[in-house]
Scaffold this active site. Structure first.
Site, short mmCIF file in Angstrom:
data_model
loop_
_atom_site.label_atom_id
_atom_site.label_comp_id
_atom_site.label_asym_id
_atom_site.label_seq_id
_atom_site.Cartn_x
_atom_site.Cartn_y
_atom_site.Cartn_z
N PHE A 133 0.86 -1.19 0.00
CA PHE A 133 0.00 0.00 0.00
C PHE A 133 0.89 1.23 0.00
N GLY A 134 0.86 1.98 -1.07
CA GLY A 134 1.76 3.13 -1.19
C GLY A 134 1.04 4.44 -1.00
N SER A 142 2.69 12.38 7.29
CA SER A 142 1.52 12.73 8.12
C SER A 142 0.47 13.51 7.34
N ILE A 167 7.40 1.44 2.63
CA ILE A 167 6.23 0.65 2.23
C ILE A 167 6.41 -0.82 2.63
N ARG A 247 -5.65 0.51 11.32
CA ARG A 247 -5.43 1.04 12.69
C ARG A 247 -6.23 0.24 13.70
N ASP A 340 13.39 -3.58 31.29
CA ASP A 340 14.17 -3.12 32.45
C ASP A 340 14.17 -4.16 33.56
N GLU A 367 0.86 4.35 10.36
CA GLU A 367 -0.61 4.40 10.49
C GLU A 367 -1.07 5.60 11.31
P1 TGC Z 1 -9.43 15.58 6.49
O1 TGC Z 1 -10.04 16.83 5.98
O2 TGC Z 1 -9.44 15.32 7.94
O3 TGC Z 1 -10.11 14.32 5.78
C1 TGC Z 1 -10.34 14.22 4.40
C2 TGC Z 1 -11.58 13.34 4.20
O4 TGC Z 1 -11.33 12.05 4.76
C3 TGC Z 1 -12.25 11.76 5.84
N1 TGC Z 1 -11.47 11.11 6.91
C4 TGC Z 1 -11.50 9.81 7.16
N2 TGC Z 1 -12.23 8.82 6.62
C5 TGC Z 1 -12.03 7.57 7.09
N3 TGC Z 1 -11.13 7.29 8.07
C6 TGC Z 1 -10.39 8.26 8.63
N4 TGC Z 1 -9.52 7.95 9.60
C7 TGC Z 1 -10.55 9.58 8.18
N5 TGC Z 1 -9.98 10.78 8.51
C8 TGC Z 1 -10.56 11.70 7.73
C9 TGC Z 1 -12.80 13.12 6.25
O5 TGC Z 1 -14.08 12.99 6.82
C10 TGC Z 1 -12.81 13.87 4.93
O6 TGC Z 1 -13.94 13.41 4.20
P2 TGC Z 1 -14.73 14.38 3.20
O7 TGC Z 1 -15.94 13.59 2.79
O8 TGC Z 1 -15.03 15.61 4.00
O9 TGC Z 1 -13.79 14.63 2.06
O10 TGC Z 1 -7.96 15.49 5.90
P3 TGC Z 1 -6.64 16.21 6.39
O11 TGC Z 1 -5.84 16.48 5.16
O12 TGC Z 1 -6.96 17.34 7.34
O13 TGC Z 1 -5.84 15.06 7.17
C11 TGC Z 1 -6.25 14.54 8.33
C12 TGC Z 1 -5.20 13.59 8.93
C13 TGC Z 1 -3.96 14.34 9.39
C14 TGC Z 1 -5.87 12.95 10.14
C15 TGC Z 1 -4.79 12.52 7.88
O14 TGC Z 1 -4.08 13.09 6.85
C16 TGC Z 1 -3.98 11.41 8.50
O15 TGC Z 1 -4.53 10.46 9.02
N6 TGC Z 1 -2.60 11.45 8.42
C17 TGC Z 1 -1.76 10.33 8.82
C18 TGC Z 1 -1.34 9.56 7.61
C19 TGC Z 1 -1.13 8.09 7.90
O16 TGC Z 1 -1.62 7.55 8.86
N7 TGC Z 1 -0.42 7.41 7.02
C20 TGC Z 1 -0.30 6.00 7.11
C21 TGC Z 1 0.28 5.41 5.85
S1 TGC Z 1 0.03 3.67 5.68
C22 TGC Z 1 0.96 2.96 6.83
O17 TGC Z 1 1.57 3.55 7.66
C23 TGC Z 1 0.96 1.49 6.79
S2 TGC Z 1 1.89 0.70 8.00
C24 TGC Z 1 1.24 -0.81 7.77
C25 TGC Z 1 1.84 -1.90 8.54
O18 TGC Z 1 2.98 -2.27 8.26
O19 TGC Z 1 1.13 -2.45 9.40
P1 FAD Z 2 6.39 13.15 9.37
O1 FAD Z 2 5.02 13.21 8.83
O2 FAD Z 2 7.45 13.93 8.70
O3 FAD Z 2 6.33 13.57 10.92
C1 FAD Z 2 7.51 13.93 11.65
C2 FAD Z 2 7.10 14.32 13.08
O4 FAD Z 2 6.24 15.45 13.05
C3 FAD Z 2 6.33 13.22 13.82
O5 FAD Z 2 6.74 13.16 15.16
C4 FAD Z 2 4.88 13.70 13.75
O6 FAD Z 2 4.07 13.22 14.83
C5 FAD Z 2 5.07 15.21 13.85
N1 FAD Z 2 3.95 15.96 13.28
C6 FAD Z 2 3.35 15.78 12.09
N2 FAD Z 2 2.36 16.66 11.91
C7 FAD Z 2 2.32 17.42 13.05
C8 FAD Z 2 1.49 18.51 13.49
N3 FAD Z 2 0.51 18.98 12.72
N4 FAD Z 2 1.75 19.06 14.70
C9 FAD Z 2 2.75 18.55 15.48
N5 FAD Z 2 3.55 17.54 15.12
C10 FAD Z 2 3.34 16.98 13.92
N6 FAD Z 2 3.40 4.10 4.75
C11 FAD Z 2 2.65 3.62 3.73
O7 FAD Z 2 2.04 4.35 2.97
N7 FAD Z 2 2.55 2.27 3.55
C12 FAD Z 2 3.20 1.37 4.33
O8 FAD Z 2 3.08 0.16 4.14
C13 FAD Z 2 4.02 1.87 5.39
N8 FAD Z 2 4.74 1.00 6.17
C14 FAD Z 2 5.61 1.51 7.09
C15 FAD Z 2 6.49 0.65 7.76
C16 FAD Z 2 7.41 1.14 8.66
C17 FAD Z 2 8.37 0.22 9.34
C18 FAD Z 2 7.45 2.54 8.96
C19 FAD Z 2 8.41 3.09 9.98
C20 FAD Z 2 6.60 3.41 8.30
C21 FAD Z 2 5.70 2.91 7.33
N9 FAD Z 2 4.88 3.76 6.58
C22 FAD Z 2 4.09 3.28 5.57
C23 FAD Z 2 5.04 5.21 6.72
C24 FAD Z 2 4.32 5.81 7.91
O9 FAD Z 2 2.95 5.82 7.73
C25 FAD Z 2 4.88 7.23 8.12
O10 FAD Z 2 6.21 7.09 8.59
C26 FAD Z 2 4.04 8.05 9.07
O11 FAD Z 2 2.78 8.34 8.54
C27 FAD Z 2 4.74 9.35 9.48
O12 FAD Z 2 5.23 10.02 8.36
P2 FAD Z 2 6.78 10.52 8.34
O13 FAD Z 2 7.64 9.41 8.73
O14 FAD Z 2 7.02 11.16 7.03
O15 FAD Z 2 6.86 11.61 9.49
#
Ligand code: TGC
Ligand code: FAD
Length: 388
Positions: A133-134, A142, A167, A247, A340, A367
């Site tokens: 998932f990219g 973030s 990823i 999540r 610890d 996430e």
């Molecule tokens: P925002 O205006 O809040 O939202 C845009 C639209 O999306 C809706 N929405 C959601 N829908 C479902 N689930 C959620 N958790 C949702 N959060 C928001 C929202 O209602 C809105 O809908 P609409 O109809 O009004 O368009 O968007 P924002 O740009 O202000 O961003 C909000 C924020 C910061 C919470 C969001 O960008 C965020 O969650 N950032 C974190 C990114 C993140 O978690 N990346 C993860 C990448 S994948 C990964 O890490 C995989 S690891 C996998 C593994 O190895 O297990």
């Molecule tokens: P940044 O977004 O640059 O954040 C840096 C710091 O700033 C953090 O401490 C954050 O909390 C803080 N910060 C951000 N916004 C704010 C704010 N508004 N106010 C105050 N502080 C803030 N992604 C995918 O898409 N697919 C995957 O499969 C995937 N797998 C992963 C596997 C691993 C092992 C890891 C480590 C990461 C993976 N990720 C994946 C990426 C992951 O989702 C991101 O690392 C995460 O979303 C944070 O993004 P970043 O690392 O760029 O940090």
């Protein structure tokens, strides 16, 4: 009256139905027999134990909440318990299952065409096809709404350019669910290995999630046919909905990592004799175990109620944010505390807490970081004002 169990202090098991209990014990037994013996060496060698993938598929764990398409059709509480047991083994295994099921099969099921579902879901349930998932990009994960990866229409195809970073499963994936900006906002694409211009490179030298594959994805004018576009995935809401599914699983998984660490420390403290008595006879050690047990118990009840809400179709994304934030923070603190208590031995890979603790440093970041979830909950409480 029976004494409470140190590992299920509020008898959460009694709140599960027979099928949920059976699923937990089947997966738990598999983790004890097949994962525990190999996982420390795999982590040490920076190797994902790929040989376990067919067994994970045979157990029916991939896309297990999907009905049909050769998937198990389990409820969400069962899925949570599966994540808990897998992460008791290692966060890398739970990550593999989360990415395949919640981040790849879910969007194909929720946003894909019937042809896409028929083509991919049975193969993904059997692990014949692995997905990644990219979403995250090098310039900041973030805030995915500002992504630079983009796709432009060219006749009936799309031309994809950009890069994704961090990823999970990238290096072994047969398909990538890739989110890209278009003239029409964010869209989701199924990019297949072998498409010209699509390459991956594994991220080495990680000190966390070493038993998991993490990669970069590169798209250099990749031609993606229209039939590989997810027709119903439009806007940032689509990938964020996938994150809500993953999540949810993490909120349960972190409990497993905590229980694994706490059990290891408790076994050790019962037999480690210092100053004339076992560590478990010392006041501060008892207080520390009581604190760990309190936090694990709170997380178990939070996860179960979240699962019941999800099964009733009532779960809100900010409730998932609170559970991911609380339970991963709990897992990280408990595994550090357990490390610890093991003294110097705690820094050795021979004991699980340092491995869990290092893994959870990734889990608390991916996430949605802890800060992102705090702000999502804060926004919900404070009238929707965006403080990001
Ligand atoms: P925002 O205006 O809040 O939202 C845009 C639209 O999306 C809706 N929405 C959601 N829908 C479902 N689930 C959620 N958790 C949702 N959060 C928001 C929202 O209602 C809105 O809908 P609409 O109809 O009004 O368009 O968007 P924002 O740009 O202000 O961003 C909000 C924020 C910061 C919470 C969001 O960008 C965020 O969650 N950032 C974190 C990114 C993140 O978690 N990346 C993860 C990448 S994948 C990964 O890490 C995989 S690891 C996998 C593994 O190895 O297990
Ligand atoms: P940044 O977004 O640059 O954040 C840096 C710091 O700033 C953090 O401490 C954050 O909390 C803080 N910060 C951000 N916004 C704010 C704010 N508004 N106010 C105050 N502080 C803030 N992604 C995918 O898409 N697919 C995957 O499969 C995937 N797998 C992963 C596997 C691993 C092992 C890891 C480590 C990461 C993976 N990720 C994946 C990426 C992951 O989702 C991101 O690392 C995460 O979303 C944070 O993004 P970043 O690392 O760029 O940090």
């Amino acid at each position: 009256m029976a004494s409470p169990s140190a590992f299920d202090f509020y008898d959460v098991k009694s709140l599960l139905d027979e099928e949920e209990r059976q699923i937990q014990s089947t997966v738990g037994r598999w983790v004890d027999e097949r994962v525990e013996p190999v996982i420390a060496d795999a982590f040490d060698a920076h190797r994902f134990p790929e040989e376990l993938i067919p067994e994970i598929a045979d157990l029916g764990l991939l896309g297990c909440t999907i009905d049909g398409y050769d998937c198990a059709g389990l409820n969400n509480v069962s899925y949570g318990l599966i994540c808990q047991e897998l992460e008791r083994g290692d966060s890398g295994l739970r990550s593999f299952v989360s990415v395949q099921g919640s981040l790849c099969m879910y969007p194909i099921h929720a946003f894909g065409s019937e042809e896409q579902r028929q083509r991919w879901l049975p193969k993904m349930a059997s692990a014949e096809a692995i997905g990644c998932f990219g979403l995250t990009e090098p310039d900041g994960g973030s805030d995915p709404g500002t992504m630079k990866t983009h796709a432009k229409k060219d006749g009936s195809d799309w031309i994809l350019n950009g890069a994704k970073m961090w990823i999970t499963n990238g290096g072994i994936a047969h398909l990538a669910i890739v989110w890209a900006m278009t003239d029409d906002g964010i869209r989701g694409f199924i990019v297949e290995r072998g498409m010209k211009g699509f390459t991956t490179r594994d991220t080495l030298k990680k000190y966390s999630l070493r038993a998991s594959i993490t990669s970069e994805l590169f798209f250099d004018s990749v031609r993606v046919p229209q039939e590989n576009v997810l027709p119903e995935a439009k806007g940032l809401k689509a990938p964020l909905s996938c994150l809500t599914q993953a999540r949810y699983g993490i909120a349960w998984g972190a409990i497993g990592a905590a229980i694994g660490s706490y059990k290891t420390a408790l076994d050790f403290a019962q037999t480690r004799v210092l100053f004339g008595s076992p560590l478990t006879h010392k006041q501060t050690i008892q207080r520390r175990f009581a604190e760990m047990c309190r936090r694990i118990t709170t997380a178990q009840l939070l996860a179960l109620q979240l699962g019941r809400l999800k099964d009733q179709g009532k779960m809100h994304p900010t409730q998932v944010s609170m559970a991911k934030w609380n339970n991963v923070r709990m897992g990280l603190d408990v595994s550090r505390e357990a490390r610890d208590i093991l003294g110097a031995g705690g820094i050795s890979i021979e004991y699980s807490p340092i491995r869990h603790m290092l893994n959870l440093e990734s889990v608390i970041t991916y996430e949605g970081t802890e800060t992102i979830h705090e702000l999502a909950v804060g926004r919900e409480i404070c009238g929707g004002v965006n403080a990001f």
